[in-house]
Design a protein around this motif. Structure first.
Motif, short mmCIF file in Angstrom:
data_model
loop_
_atom_site.label_atom_id
_atom_site.label_comp_id
_atom_site.label_asym_id
_atom_site.label_seq_id
_atom_site.Cartn_x
_atom_site.Cartn_y
_atom_site.Cartn_z
N GLY A 135 24.64 -58.79 24.44
CA GLY A 135 25.49 -59.63 23.59
C GLY A 135 26.40 -60.53 24.40
N VAL A 138 30.14 -62.88 12.89
CA VAL A 138 29.19 -61.86 13.32
C VAL A 138 29.75 -60.50 12.93
N VAL A 175 32.62 -56.98 14.57
CA VAL A 175 31.65 -56.47 15.54
C VAL A 175 32.09 -55.06 15.93
N VAL A 195 25.99 -56.02 18.28
CA VAL A 195 25.37 -57.10 19.04
C VAL A 195 24.88 -56.45 20.33
N LEU A 223 29.35 -54.35 21.24
CA LEU A 223 28.90 -55.52 22.00
C LEU A 223 28.49 -55.01 23.37
N CYS A 237 24.85 -62.32 10.82
CA CYS A 237 25.39 -63.53 11.43
C CYS A 237 25.35 -64.64 10.39
N PHE A 249 23.58 -55.66 11.61
CA PHE A 249 23.88 -56.92 12.29
C PHE A 249 23.75 -58.03 11.27
N VAL A 303 34.42 -62.43 15.80
CA VAL A 303 33.87 -61.10 16.08
C VAL A 303 34.72 -59.98 15.49
N GLY A 331 38.51 -60.49 18.16
CA GLY A 331 37.99 -59.25 18.71
C GLY A 331 39.07 -58.28 19.14
#
Length: 129
Positions: A76, A35, A69, A39, A72, A22, A20, A66, A99
């Motif tokens: 999250g 990110v 990512v 998450v 999630l 950020c 992780f 994201v 995303g």
């Protein structure tokens, strides 16, 4: 498991390959929070604290990128919903960009705006006619 990594200044490229990560930077009249990783319940507290700090001390107009990512979960999604409400309380907004379609499906019931690409979420973006 190592502690979630939060990068508070972005003067050099950030290694976004951890479980992780950020990081944030000012872009196009708002703050972009990048990110990466997972998450979930393990990282939600660090993510929430960083979003709260950015919204209350840097800018209440926030795009959360994201693209990197991998996971999630409900924790999250809850962090993003709380951050979106906090941004509105500070006369701003929060958008999520980059995303996979499943991210948009998770956020749609919460009314969080999602965009396919980062540039589309930025306030300075003007699509070509």
């Amino acid at each position: 498991m190592s502690q979630p990594q939060v990068v508070r200044t972005v003067s050099q490229p950030v290694d976004m390959s951890g479980s992780f990560v950020c990081a944030w930077s000012a872009v196009g009249g708002c703050v972009v929070v990048k990110v990466a990783g997972m998450v979930d319940a393990t990282t939600a507290t660090a993510f929430a604290e960083e979003l709260r700090r950015v919204i209350t001390t840097k800018s209440s107009t926030v795009v959360v990128d994201v693209r990197r990512v991998r996971e999630l979960d409900d924790a999250g999604v809850g962090v993003l919903a709380s951050a979106e409400a906090l941004a509105r309380e500070h006369d701003g907004w929060l958008r999520v960009a980059g995303g996979q379609p499943w991210v948009g499906e998770m956020l749609a019931p919460r009314g969080i705006p999602t965009y396919g690409e980062l540039k589309q979420a930025l306030p300075s973006y003007r699509p070509a006619p």
